[in-house]
Scaffold this motif. Structure first.
Motif, PDB file in Angstrom:
ATOM      1  N   THR A  93     -41.971  22.443   6.115  1.00  0.00           N
ATOM      2  CA  THR A  93     -42.715  23.692   5.986  1.00  0.00           C
ATOM      3  C   THR A  93     -43.935  23.478   5.087  1.00  0.00           C
ATOM      4  O   THR A  93     -44.146  22.401   4.526  1.00  0.00           O
ATOM      5  N   THR A  94     -44.722  24.549   4.922  1.00  0.00           N
ATOM      6  CA  THR A  94     -45.877  24.507   4.025  1.00  0.00           C
ATOM      7  C   THR A  94     -45.503  24.939   2.614  1.00  0.00           C
ATOM      8  O   THR A  94     -46.364  24.946   1.732  1.00  0.00           O
ATOM      9  N   ARG A  95     -44.271  25.289   2.403  1.00  0.00           N
ATOM     10  CA  ARG A  95     -43.810  25.716   1.075  1.00  0.00           C
ATOM     11  C   ARG A  95     -43.369  24.510   0.263  1.00  0.00           C
ATOM     12  O   ARG A  95     -42.524  23.734   0.709  1.00  0.00           O
ATOM     13  N   PHE A 111     -22.306  16.199  -2.063  1.00  0.00           N
ATOM     14  CA  PHE A 111     -22.948  15.275  -1.131  1.00  0.00           C
ATOM     15  C   PHE A 111     -23.748  14.209  -1.869  1.00  0.00           C
ATOM     16  O   PHE A 111     -24.271  14.458  -2.960  1.00  0.00           O
ATOM     17  N   ARG A 112     -23.858  13.046  -1.267  1.00  0.00           N
ATOM     18  CA  ARG A 112     -24.729  12.005  -1.787  1.00  0.00           C
ATOM     19  C   ARG A 112     -26.142  12.280  -1.294  1.00  0.00           C
ATOM     20  O   ARG A 112     -26.342  12.660  -0.145  1.00  0.00           O
ATOM     21  N   ILE A 113     -27.100  12.060  -2.131  1.00  0.00           N
ATOM     22  CA  ILE A 113     -28.487  12.331  -1.763  1.00  0.00           C
ATOM     23  C   ILE A 113     -29.254  11.020  -1.639  1.00  0.00           C
ATOM     24  O   ILE A 113     -29.194  10.157  -2.516  1.00  0.00           O
ATOM     25  N   GLY A 114     -29.968  10.898  -0.507  1.00  0.00           N
ATOM     26  CA  GLY A 114     -30.783   9.720  -0.257  1.00  0.00           C
ATOM     27  C   GLY A 114     -32.246  10.016  -0.559  1.00  0.00           C
ATOM     28  O   GLY A 114     -32.621  10.378  -1.674  1.00  0.00           O
ATOM     29  N   ASP A 115     -33.091   9.934   0.482  1.00  0.00           N
ATOM     30  CA  ASP A 115     -34.522  10.199   0.320  1.00  0.00           C
ATOM     31  C   ASP A 115     -34.802  11.692   0.274  1.00  0.00           C
ATOM     32  O   ASP A 115     -34.153  12.495   0.964  1.00  0.00           O
ATOM     33  N   VAL A 116     -35.781  12.076  -0.520  1.00  0.00           N
ATOM     34  CA  VAL A 116     -36.195  13.477  -0.631  1.00  0.00           C
ATOM     35  C   VAL A 116     -37.721  13.509  -0.548  1.00  0.00           C
ATOM     36  O   VAL A 116     -38.417  12.769  -1.260  1.00  0.00           O
ATOM     37  N   GLY A 117     -38.270  14.380   0.330  1.00  0.00           N
ATOM     38  CA  GLY A 117     -39.724  14.459   0.442  1.00  0.00           C
ATOM     39  C   GLY A 117     -40.144  15.291   1.628  1.00  0.00           C
ATOM     40  O   GLY A 117     -39.373  16.135   2.135  1.00  0.00           O
ATOM     41  N   ASN A 118     -41.371  15.037   2.094  1.00  0.00           N
ATOM     42  CA  ASN A 118     -41.905  15.774   3.229  1.00  0.00           C
ATOM     43  C   ASN A 118     -41.419  15.154   4.547  1.00  0.00           C
ATOM     44  O   ASN A 118     -41.131  13.959   4.624  1.00  0.00           O
ATOM     45  N   ALA A 119     -41.341  15.984   5.569  1.00  0.00           N
ATOM     46  CA  ALA A 119     -40.879  15.518   6.880  1.00  0.00           C
ATOM     47  C   ALA A 119     -41.905  14.607   7.523  1.00  0.00           C
ATOM     48  O   ALA A 119     -43.099  14.643   7.204  1.00  0.00           O
ATOM     49  N   THR A 120     -41.459  13.785   8.432  1.00  0.00           N
ATOM     50  CA  THR A 120     -42.365  12.910   9.159  1.00  0.00           C
ATOM     51  C   THR A 120     -43.251  13.738  10.106  1.00  0.00           C
ATOM     52  O   THR A 120     -42.987  14.921  10.370  1.00  0.00           O
ATOM     53  N   LYS A 121     -44.257  13.102  10.638  1.00  0.00           N
ATOM     54  CA  LYS A 121     -45.201  13.778  11.520  1.00  0.00           C
ATOM     55  C   LYS A 121     -44.502  14.379  12.736  1.00  0.00           C
ATOM     56  O   LYS A 121     -44.923  15.413  13.269  1.00  0.00           O
ATOM     57  N   GLU A 122     -43.445  13.736  13.171  1.00  0.00           N
ATOM     58  CA  GLU A 122     -42.706  14.228  14.341  1.00  0.00           C
ATOM     59  C   GLU A 122     -42.143  15.625  14.122  1.00  0.00           C
ATOM     60  O   GLU A 122     -42.051  16.420  15.063  1.00  0.00           O
ATOM     61  N   TYR A 123     -41.812  15.956  12.859  1.00  0.00           N
ATOM     62  CA  TYR A 123     -41.179  17.246  12.564  1.00  0.00           C
ATOM     63  C   TYR A 123     -42.028  18.142  11.661  1.00  0.00           C
ATOM     64  O   TYR A 123     -41.782  19.360  11.592  1.00  0.00           O
ATOM     65  N   ASP A 124     -42.998  17.613  10.981  1.00  0.00           N
ATOM     66  CA  ASP A 124     -43.774  18.391  10.008  1.00  0.00           C
ATOM     67  C   ASP A 124     -44.431  19.607  10.667  1.00  0.00           C
ATOM     68  O   ASP A 124     -45.193  19.465  11.634  1.00  0.00           O
ATOM     69  N   ILE A 170     -33.625  18.495   7.735  1.00  0.00           N
ATOM     70  CA  ILE A 170     -35.053  18.794   7.806  1.00  0.00           C
ATOM     71  C   ILE A 170     -35.224  20.302   7.723  1.00  0.00           C
ATOM     72  O   ILE A 170     -34.781  21.040   8.603  1.00  0.00           O
ATOM     73  N   ILE A 171     -35.850  20.766   6.670  1.00  0.00           N
ATOM     74  CA  ILE A 171     -35.985  22.206   6.411  1.00  0.00           C
ATOM     75  C   ILE A 171     -37.068  22.797   7.304  1.00  0.00           C
ATOM     76  O   ILE A 171     -38.199  22.289   7.357  1.00  0.00           O
ATOM     77  N   GLY A 172     -36.735  23.898   7.995  1.00  0.00           N
ATOM     78  CA  GLY A 172     -37.674  24.556   8.895  1.00  0.00           C
ATOM     79  C   GLY A 172     -38.242  25.850   8.326  1.00  0.00           C
ATOM     80  O   GLY A 172     -37.870  26.300   7.237  1.00  0.00           O
TER      81      GLY A 172
END
Length: 204
Positions: A93-95, A111-124, A170-172
């Protein structure tokens, strides 16, 4: 008697009508058939109301066997615990800040947490619902259902070419917050409780 009516010899004329043997035979056969049908019907009724005419020991054994099948056995579903699932959290999202906040809450829930950040271009900026849960094909009936208890309404997807056991959240745009912990715990309990096997046949 004399004259022309004199009786000679030792035989006398019959004074009654000859018997009709054919009619008697038909009547006897018909009566036997009626009695046979009536008897068969009576036996059928007795069989129905007495449970098939089996002896008590046999009937008791059958009922016991049916009673055993009427209580369906249970099969526990083999699903991983939250601590055995590594989740990558990405924000499509843009938030700002949603990925880290969500990851922190998932970590609190085990839960175990791996990578955290912005989504890839495919989903952004392309996820309109609450989110997408993405993992390898092996995660479809294992890790993804467990993670889905934490985000109601999230879409589940698999990638056949993906390796490893990690899954992505992936947060929408429709995301507001994770499912409340109480509701998520209830959903997780319902998901992992034993599943009943098919019920016994009714005609048992």
């Amino acid at each position: 008697m004399g004259g022309q009516y004199r009786i000679t010899g030792d035989k006398y004329p019959r004074m009654r009508r000859p018997r009709r043997r054919g009619r008697l035979v038909v009547l006897a056969v018909a009566s036997a058939a009626v009695l046979g049908v009536a008897g068969w019907g009576t036996l059928q009724l007795i069989d129905v109301f007495s449970g098939g005419g089996d002896d008590p020991a046999s009937a008791t054994g059958t009922k016991a066997a049916c009673a055993g099948r009427a209580s369906p056995a249970t099969v526990r579903r083999a699903l991983p615990e939250p601590g055995g699932i590594t989740v990558n959290v990405f924000n499509a999202t843009t938030r700002g800040g949603l990925a880290k906040k969500t990851a922190d809450e998932l970590k609190k829930r085990g839960f175990r947490i791996g990578d955290v950040g912005n989504a890839t271009k495919e989903y952004d900026k392309k996820v309109k619902g609450t989110g997408v849960l993405l993992g390898p094909a092996s995660a479809l009936n294992t890790s993804l259902p467990v993670l889905a208890t934490q985000l109601t309404g999230a879409e589940r997807r698999t990638d056949a070419a993906r390796k490893g056991g990690e899954v992505d959240l992936i947060i929408g745009d429709g995301f507001r917050r994770l499912t409340t912990k109480a509701d998520a715990d209830r959903a997780l309990t319902a998901l992992t409780e034993p599943a009943p096997t098919p019920a016994a046949k009714k005609n048992c």
